[in-house]
Scaffold this motif. Sequence first.
Motif, short mmCIF file in Angstrom:
data_model
loop_
_atom_site.label_atom_id
_atom_site.label_comp_id
_atom_site.label_asym_id
_atom_site.label_seq_id
_atom_site.Cartn_x
_atom_site.Cartn_y
_atom_site.Cartn_z
N GLY A 5 1.00 -1.22 0.15
CA GLY A 5 0.12 -0.07 0.13
C GLY A 5 0.78 1.17 -0.02
N LYS A 6 0.41 2.20 -0.44
CA LYS A 6 1.31 3.47 -0.87
C LYS A 6 1.88 3.86 0.41
CE LYS A 6 0.24 6.61 -4.07
NZ LYS A 6 1.49 6.54 -4.66
N GLY A 7 0.85 4.14 1.59
CA GLY A 7 1.31 4.67 2.61
C GLY A 7 2.29 3.63 3.62
N ILE A 8 2.27 2.34 3.15
CA ILE A 8 3.18 1.44 3.79
C ILE A 8 4.65 1.76 3.22
CG2 ILE A 8 3.79 -0.87 4.44
CD1 ILE A 8 1.39 0.32 5.87
N ASN A 9 4.61 1.89 2.05
CA ASN A 9 5.93 2.27 1.12
C ASN A 9 6.38 3.52 1.82
OD1 ASN A 9 5.96 0.06 -0.61
ND2 ASN A 9 4.58 1.26 -2.15
N VAL A 10 5.64 4.45 2.00
CA VAL A 10 6.02 5.67 2.75
C VAL A 10 6.76 5.40 4.19
CG1 VAL A 10 5.43 8.07 3.68
CG2 VAL A 10 4.59 7.24 1.47
N SER A 11 5.95 4.53 4.84
CA SER A 11 6.63 4.08 6.32
C SER A 11 7.82 3.53 6.32
CB SER A 11 5.37 3.27 6.95
OG SER A 11 4.00 3.65 7.17
N ARG A 12 7.88 2.51 5.41
CA ARG A 12 9.11 1.73 5.27
C ARG A 12 10.43 2.66 5.06
NH1 ARG A 12 7.62 -1.58 1.89
NH2 ARG A 12 6.77 -3.10 3.32
N VAL A 13 10.08 3.63 4.05
CA VAL A 13 11.48 4.52 3.81
C VAL A 13 11.61 5.50 4.70
CG1 VAL A 13 12.22 6.35 2.17
CG2 VAL A 13 10.87 4.20 1.30
N ALA A 62 7.59 -7.49 11.28
CA ALA A 62 8.77 -8.19 11.02
C ALA A 62 9.80 -7.02 10.20
CB ALA A 62 8.65 -9.25 10.04
N ASP A 63 9.10 -6.12 9.67
CA ASP A 63 9.92 -4.85 9.19
C ASP A 63 10.29 -3.82 10.20
OD1 ASP A 63 9.89 -5.90 6.65
OD2 ASP A 63 8.31 -4.49 5.92
N GLY A 64 9.71 -4.06 11.40
CA GLY A 64 9.77 -3.05 12.25
C GLY A 64 9.34 -1.88 12.39
N ILE A 65 8.21 -1.75 11.61
CA ILE A 65 7.55 -0.57 11.50
C ILE A 65 6.44 -0.53 12.63
CG2 ILE A 65 5.95 0.97 10.01
CD1 ILE A 65 7.51 -0.51 7.67
N LYS A 66 6.45 0.30 13.40
CA LYS A 66 5.44 0.75 14.62
C LYS A 66 4.20 1.16 13.94
CE LYS A 66 7.73 3.96 16.56
NZ LYS A 66 7.92 4.94 17.84
N ASN A 67 2.89 0.28 14.45
CA ASN A 67 1.87 0.41 13.72
C ASN A 67 0.72 0.32 14.76
OD1 ASN A 67 0.80 -2.56 13.64
ND2 ASN A 67 3.08 -2.57 13.30
N ASN A 68 -0.57 0.73 14.26
CA ASN A 68 -1.57 0.88 15.05
C ASN A 68 -2.84 0.98 14.33
OD1 ASN A 68 -3.74 1.16 17.00
ND2 ASN A 68 -3.04 2.92 17.93
N PHE A 69 -3.55 -0.32 13.70
CA PHE A 69 -4.27 -0.22 12.75
C PHE A 69 -5.66 -0.71 13.35
CE2 PHE A 69 -0.67 0.04 9.68
CZ PHE A 69 -1.49 0.23 8.54
N SER A 74 8.50 4.84 -6.22
CA SER A 74 9.22 5.81 -6.14
C SER A 74 8.36 7.14 -5.72
CB SER A 74 10.03 6.11 -7.63
OG SER A 74 10.94 5.02 -7.69
N GLY A 75 7.41 7.45 -6.29
CA GLY A 75 6.59 8.29 -5.77
C GLY A 75 5.97 8.55 -4.41
N ASP A 76 5.99 7.21 -3.70
CA ASP A 76 5.73 6.98 -1.98
C ASP A 76 7.06 7.34 -1.58
OD1 ASP A 76 3.42 6.01 -2.86
OD2 ASP A 76 4.23 3.94 -3.01
N SER A 77 8.38 6.89 -2.07
CA SER A 77 9.61 7.21 -1.46
C SER A 77 9.81 8.84 -1.56
CB SER A 77 10.67 6.38 -2.29
OG SER A 77 10.60 5.05 -2.20
N SER A 95 14.04 -3.58 -4.42
CA SER A 95 12.65 -3.63 -3.61
C SER A 95 12.03 -2.53 -3.92
CB SER A 95 13.24 -3.60 -2.26
OG SER A 95 14.04 -4.76 -1.86
N THR A 96 10.61 -2.70 -3.72
CA THR A 96 9.49 -1.60 -3.94
C THR A 96 9.38 -0.79 -2.40
OG1 THR A 96 8.09 -2.71 -5.30
CG2 THR A 96 7.03 -1.13 -4.35
N GLY A 97 9.33 0.56 -2.28
CA GLY A 97 9.47 1.49 -1.38
C GLY A 97 10.56 1.27 -0.31
N SER A 98 11.84 1.29 -1.07
CA SER A 98 13.01 1.02 -0.09
C SER A 98 13.84 1.88 -0.68
CB SER A 98 13.28 -0.24 -0.22
OG SER A 98 14.39 -0.72 0.58
N ILE A 99 15.01 1.97 0.02
CA ILE A 99 15.91 3.03 -0.29
C ILE A 99 17.40 2.12 0.20
CG2 ILE A 99 14.92 5.25 -0.24
CD1 ILE A 99 16.54 5.72 2.47
#
Length: 311
Positions: free
Chosen positions: A39-47, A75-82, A253-256, A290-294
């Motif tokens: 999801g686009k917001g998850i790509n943003v979160s990951r970067v 597993a990606d270590g991204i804090k979340n509250n869904f 790339s747009g999300d990044s 990888s998608t949404g990654s740097i």
Amino acid sequence: MKKILTVTLNPAIDVRYNVENMRVGEVNRTKHIEKNAGGKGINVSRVINQLGGDILATGIVGGFTGKLFLSKLNADGIKNNFLETEYETRTCIAVIDKDIKGITEFLESAEGTTEDFKKFVEKYISILDSGVDIVCGSGSLLKGIGTDAYNVLIEEAKKRGIKFILDTSGDSLKKGMEAKPFLIKPNQEELEDLTGKKFNNLSEVVDTAKEIINTGIENVMVTLGGDGAILVTKEKVYKGTFPKVEIKNTVGSGDSTIAGMAYGLSMDKSIDECFRLAIACGTTNAMVDSTGSIDHEILKDITPKIVIEEM
């Protein structure tokens, strides 16, 4: 460092198949497969997480796929509250064949209800009140949720003096703009769809962005693919370009780009330096598989090579 909240109202499990000699209508066997929280917001979160930002991801998930999604996010270590619902989170498939230009994608849609969204808004407000400085709302909406969903989220953020970055398209972008977010980031095609115009040159893109600024939106960033991006503020217009690089995968790339902008803002960088980091992150994402990654080494090399010019 300021806290960033990402909102993904239509997340997915992203499945990526790498194949060779793909044949339509026949059996194709994968050479490599990845399954990630998407999801686009998850790509943003990951970067942002990779950049070292203070990030929390929220949104709506559901069903067994939703549980898999949350496990991948953890597993990606991204804090979340869904918010968890009964409706199944979608799966999106990308098929990559090195001998075929472009990526073949199969994108599911997913259901939601207005009641789900009401519950999410309660959670969202609670998160805002716990201390958030920047919100990034990204991507499409669940079926069954009104196209004005982002309006509600933007207005709640603005009540609290929180900057809201909106990255969506179609009706949800058109409606969301009515709430006057801090920044919108359409690409050129999305801006053309939004305005009903076909741009013949950069000046026409800039003039249209200025018209949007005059409606009360503070910043408009338009990504232009290989031609870089423009950023139009109330006072200035910037053009950003990147050097010629080897492109591997432009998905995310747009999300990044959004991630770089949000992280820059969280570090109190000037708007032109935020813009530089945004383009650098978008470019770096396109240079990795990888998608949404740097990749930090690539980012370190690319950032000073980004050219930001005032128009």
